[in-house]
Scaffold this motif. Structure first.
Motif, mmCIF file in Angstrom:
data_model
loop_
_atom_site.group_PDB
_atom_site.id
_atom_site.type_symbol
_atom_site.label_atom_id
_atom_site.label_comp_id
_atom_site.label_asym_id
_atom_site.label_seq_id
_atom_site.Cartn_x
_atom_site.Cartn_y
_atom_site.Cartn_z
ATOM 1 N N MET A 1 5.494 0.229 18.757
ATOM 2 C CA MET A 1 5.371 1.507 18.070
ATOM 3 C C MET A 1 5.721 1.376 16.593
ATOM 4 O O MET A 1 5.084 2.012 15.727
ATOM 5 C CB MET A 1 6.281 2.550 18.732
ATOM 6 C CG MET A 1 6.206 3.938 18.122
ATOM 7 S SD MET A 1 4.660 4.801 18.463
ATOM 8 C CE MET A 1 4.946 5.286 20.166
ATOM 9 N N ILE A 2 6.707 0.549 16.293
ATOM 10 C CA ILE A 2 7.162 0.430 14.910
ATOM 11 C C ILE A 2 6.100 -0.228 14.028
ATOM 12 O O ILE A 2 5.798 0.261 12.926
ATOM 13 C CB ILE A 2 8.479 -0.371 14.848
ATOM 14 C CG1 ILE A 2 9.605 0.412 15.511
ATOM 15 C CG2 ILE A 2 8.850 -0.694 13.402
ATOM 16 C CD1 ILE A 2 10.928 -0.343 15.570
ATOM 17 N N LEU A 3 5.534 -1.324 14.494
ATOM 18 C CA LEU A 3 4.659 -2.131 13.641
ATOM 19 C C LEU A 3 3.404 -1.383 13.178
ATOM 20 O O LEU A 3 3.086 -1.421 11.979
ATOM 21 C CB LEU A 3 4.291 -3.425 14.357
ATOM 22 C CG LEU A 3 5.470 -4.366 14.639
ATOM 23 C CD1 LEU A 3 4.998 -5.633 15.356
ATOM 24 C CD2 LEU A 3 6.199 -4.723 13.363
ATOM 25 N N PRO A 4 2.638 -0.686 14.040
ATOM 26 C CA PRO A 4 1.464 0.037 13.530
ATOM 27 C C PRO A 4 1.840 1.154 12.553
ATOM 28 O O PRO A 4 1.125 1.379 11.570
ATOM 29 C CB PRO A 4 0.815 0.605 14.796
ATOM 30 C CG PRO A 4 1.333 -0.224 15.905
ATOM 31 C CD PRO A 4 2.720 -0.608 15.512
ATOM 32 N N ILE A 5 2.950 1.839 12.820
ATOM 33 C CA ILE A 5 3.366 2.903 11.907
ATOM 34 C C ILE A 5 3.775 2.312 10.567
ATOM 35 O O ILE A 5 3.453 2.861 9.493
ATOM 36 C CB ILE A 5 4.518 3.715 12.524
ATOM 37 C CG1 ILE A 5 4.056 4.395 13.812
ATOM 38 C CG2 ILE A 5 5.026 4.756 11.537
ATOM 39 C CD1 ILE A 5 5.154 5.158 14.525
ATOM 40 N N TYR A 6 4.489 1.200 10.600
ATOM 41 C CA TYR A 6 4.898 0.543 9.350
ATOM 42 C C TYR A 6 3.684 0.123 8.535
ATOM 43 O O TYR A 6 3.652 0.313 7.306
ATOM 44 C CB TYR A 6 5.776 -0.666 9.661
ATOM 45 C CG TYR A 6 5.899 -1.624 8.501
ATOM 46 C CD1 TYR A 6 6.630 -1.277 7.365
ATOM 47 C CD2 TYR A 6 5.256 -2.859 8.524
ATOM 48 C CE1 TYR A 6 6.718 -2.148 6.288
ATOM 49 C CE2 TYR A 6 5.347 -3.729 7.464
ATOM 50 C CZ TYR A 6 6.078 -3.370 6.341
ATOM 51 O OH TYR A 6 6.172 -4.228 5.285
ATOM 52 N N VAL A 7 2.676 -0.443 9.188
ATOM 53 C CA VAL A 7 1.468 -0.864 8.467
ATOM 54 C C VAL A 7 0.795 0.333 7.806
ATOM 55 O O VAL A 7 0.347 0.256 6.647
ATOM 56 C CB VAL A 7 0.503 -1.577 9.431
ATOM 57 C CG1 VAL A 7 -0.836 -1.846 8.751
ATOM 58 C CG2 VAL A 7 1.114 -2.896 9.913
ATOM 59 N N ALA A 8 0.716 1.457 8.522
ATOM 60 C CA ALA A 8 0.084 2.656 7.956
ATOM 61 C C ALA A 8 0.899 3.208 6.785
ATOM 62 O O ALA A 8 0.321 3.658 5.779
ATOM 63 C CB ALA A 8 -0.074 3.724 9.037
ATOM 64 N N LEU A 9 2.215 3.178 6.895
ATOM 65 C CA LEU A 9 3.063 3.686 5.806
ATOM 66 C C LEU A 9 3.057 2.754 4.604
ATOM 67 O O LEU A 9 3.082 3.205 3.456
ATOM 68 C CB LEU A 9 4.496 3.862 6.317
ATOM 69 C CG LEU A 9 4.720 4.962 7.346
ATOM 70 C CD1 LEU A 9 6.143 4.889 7.893
ATOM 71 C CD2 LEU A 9 4.469 6.336 6.737
ATOM 72 N N GLU A 10 3.042 1.446 4.868
ATOM 73 C CA GLU A 10 3.105 0.475 3.784
ATOM 74 C C GLU A 10 1.855 0.515 2.918
ATOM 75 O O GLU A 10 1.897 0.196 1.726
ATOM 76 C CB GLU A 10 3.314 -0.909 4.391
ATOM 77 C CG GLU A 10 3.827 -1.960 3.414
ATOM 78 C CD GLU A 10 2.693 -2.664 2.696
ATOM 79 O OE1 GLU A 10 2.926 -3.195 1.592
ATOM 80 O OE2 GLU A 10 1.566 -2.667 3.246
ATOM 81 N N LYS A 11 0.712 0.903 3.492
ATOM 82 C CA LYS A 11 -0.545 0.939 2.745
ATOM 83 C C LYS A 11 -0.688 2.195 1.892
ATOM 84 O O LYS A 11 -1.618 2.282 1.086
ATOM 85 C CB LYS A 11 -1.725 0.850 3.717
ATOM 86 C CG LYS A 11 -1.849 -0.489 4.426
ATOM 87 C CD LYS A 11 -3.164 -0.620 5.168
ATOM 88 C CE LYS A 11 -3.325 0.473 6.202
ATOM 89 N NZ LYS A 11 -4.580 0.321 6.991
ATOM 90 N N GLN A 12 0.190 3.173 2.055
ATOM 91 C CA GLN A 12 0.067 4.417 1.306
ATOM 92 C C GLN A 12 0.399 4.192 -0.174
ATOM 93 O O GLN A 12 1.301 3.429 -0.523
ATOM 94 C CB GLN A 12 0.976 5.489 1.895
ATOM 95 C CG GLN A 12 0.570 5.940 3.290
ATOM 96 C CD GLN A 12 1.442 7.053 3.822
ATOM 97 O OE1 GLN A 12 2.205 7.661 3.073
ATOM 98 N NE2 GLN A 12 1.339 7.320 5.110
ATOM 99 N N ASP A 13 -0.328 4.888 -1.012
ATOM 100 C CA ASP A 13 -0.133 4.791 -2.459
ATOM 101 C C ASP A 13 1.067 5.644 -2.868
ATOM 102 O O ASP A 13 1.104 6.850 -2.601
ATOM 103 C CB ASP A 13 -1.391 5.260 -3.179
ATOM 104 C CG ASP A 13 -1.356 4.963 -4.671
ATOM 105 O OD1 ASP A 13 -0.300 4.501 -5.160
ATOM 106 O OD2 ASP A 13 -2.375 5.192 -5.339
ATOM 107 N N ALA A 14 2.054 5.022 -3.496
ATOM 108 C CA ALA A 14 3.251 5.753 -3.923
ATOM 109 C C ALA A 14 2.922 6.826 -4.950
ATOM 110 O O ALA A 14 3.679 7.794 -5.111
ATOM 111 C CB ALA A 14 4.285 4.781 -4.482
ATOM 112 N N ALA A 15 1.791 6.668 -5.651
ATOM 113 C CA ALA A 15 1.413 7.666 -6.662
ATOM 114 C C ALA A 15 1.134 9.024 -6.032
ATOM 115 O O ALA A 15 1.265 10.063 -6.704
ATOM 116 C CB ALA A 15 0.199 7.181 -7.440
ATOM 117 N N LEU A 16 0.770 9.055 -4.741
ATOM 118 C CA LEU A 16 0.505 10.343 -4.083
ATOM 119 C C LEU A 16 1.780 11.165 -3.969
ATOM 120 O O LEU A 16 1.769 12.382 -4.186
ATOM 121 C CB LEU A 16 -0.099 10.086 -2.697
ATOM 122 C CG LEU A 16 -1.471 9.399 -2.677
ATOM 123 C CD1 LEU A 16 -1.898 9.103 -1.246
ATOM 124 C CD2 LEU A 16 -2.508 10.268 -3.379
#
Length: 304
Positions: A188-203
Motif C-alpha cells: 500500500m505504501i509504495l504505490p501511494i509514495y510513487v504517486a505523491l513523489e511525482k506531484q509538482d510542488a509548484a501546485l
C-alpha cells in the motif's frame, strides 16, 4: 489527410518480447485451465479423487463428445451450501477492513517519505520495505507471540496499567486484520509514495498563493492527484487478502471462516477437488470485478 502513428521500434528480438506472454500462459492460463477442468469433474474415491470429464491427450472429437458429460455439481454445491457464501462474505469483509486500515496507516507514511528531505527519505523508504527482508511465515509467527493472552502486547498493557485482564485478541478476526495489515502494508505504501513523489510542488505553492490553507490544499490538490496510487495500493492489498490462507490459519480461531481455509479443507481434508476448484474459479471471477473497475477508471483518466 490523417497519418498513421509510427510504430515504436524497440530493437529487441521477438522472442524477448514474447517472454511475458509465455510466462502468463504457463503460470496463469495453464493453472486456470487445469482448475476449470477439475471443477467440471465428479468426485470419486480414487487417486486423484475425481473422474475427469475429458482427457488432455484425447483428440478434439473426443473432447466434443464428452463436453456434454461435464458435471456442474461442484458449482451447484457452492450455492446450495451456505458455508461457501459465508466464507466469501467473511473474506470480502475482512479484506475490505484490512485494506481500509492499511490505507489509513500507509497514506501518512507515504506522505512523510515524499516530503522528507536529505538522508531521511531513504531511511523512511528502507523502513517501509524492511518487512520484505524476512520470511513471510516468520513474521506471521511473530504476531502469535505478540497477540496471545500471555503475549508481549498484553504484558505491556498490564504493566502500563491500561488493562487489568489480558485482551482476547488472538484467534479472532481482529488478529487476522492485524496480520494482513502488517504483512501487506508495503504494497500500500509504495504505490501511494510513487504517486505523491511525482506531484509538482509548484501546485501546492500556487494553492497557497491563492489563499488555500494547508489542509484545503491537501484535500483539493494532493489527495486527488494521488488517487491512482491509492487505487493501485488498495488492489494490491485487497486481492491477496481475500484469498489469504496462512494468516487466518495461524492467527484466526477454529471458527474463522475465509475462502482460503475453506478451499484448503476441501482439497486436503474432504478431498473434494471439484468443489475446491469450483470455489477457486468463482473467487477468481469475483476478483476480476475490482480489476475491471480499476481498468475502466484508468482508461477514463487517460482520455481526459
Amino acid at each position: 489527410m490523417s497519418r498513421k502513428p509510427a510504430r515504436i521500434r524497440t530493437g529487441l528480438p521477438a522472442w524477448i518480447l514474447s517472454l511475458p506472454l509465455v510466462w502468463m500462459l504457463l503460470f496463469l492460463v495453464a493453472p486456470f485451465a487445469i482448475a476449470a477442468k477439475i471443477s467440471l469433474s465428479r468426485s470419486a474415491l480414487a487417486q486423484p479423487p475425481y473422474e475427469p470429464s475429458f482427457d488432455w491427450s484425447a483428440g478434439v472429437a473426443d473432447w466434443m463428445e464428452r463436453a456434454t458429460q461435464f458435471s456442474f455439481d461442484a458449482y451447484a454445491g457452492l450455492f446450495a451450501d451456505t458455508i461457501y457464501l459465508d466464507a466469501y462474505l467473511s473474506s470480502l469483509r475482512i479484506a475490505a477492513l484490512s485494506t481500509l486500515c492499511a490505507l489509513l496507516i500507509a497514506y501518512p507514511f507515504a506522505l512523510s517519505i515524499a516530503h522528507a528531505k536529505g538522508v531521511l527519505r531513504p531511511v523512511l523508504f528502507v523502513l517501509a520495505v524492511a518487512p520484505f527482508w524476512t520470511s513471510f511465515l516468520i513474521r506471521v509467527y511473530a504476531w502469535i507471540g505478540i497477540l496471545k493472552d500471555e503475549g508481549l502486547l498484553n504484558h505491556a498493557l498490564i504493566w502500563l496499567g491500561l488493562i487489568e485482564e489480558p485482551l482476547q485478541i488472538f484467534a479472532t478476526d481482529i488478529a487476522i486484520v492485524i496480520g494482513i495489515v502488517y504483512s501487506y502494508l508495503p504494497f500500500m505504501i509504495l504505490p501511494i509514495y510513487v504517486a505523491l513523489e511525482k506531484q509538482d510542488a509548484a501546485l501546492l505553492e500556487a494553492a497557497a498563493d491563492l489563499g488555500a490553507s494547508p489542509w484545503r490544499a491537501f484535500v483539493q490538490v494532493t489527495l486527488p492527484l494521488s488517487l491512482p496510487g491509492v487505487l493501485a495500493g488498495c488492489l494490491l492489498v485487497f486481492i491477496p487478502a481475500v484469498g489469504e490462507f496462512v494468516i487466518p490459519d495461524l492467527l484466526g480461531g477454529s471458527d474463522t471462516l475465509m475462502v482460503g481455509r475453506t478451499m484448503w479443507v476441501e482439497f486436503f481434508d474432504n478431498r473434494d477437488w471439484p468443489a475446491a476448484s469450483a470455489a477457486a474459479i468463482l473467487l477468481l471471477l469475483v476478483l476480476l470485478v475490482p480489476l475491471r473497475i480499476y481498468d475502466r477508471l484508468q482508461t477514463a483518466e487517460e482520455r481526459t
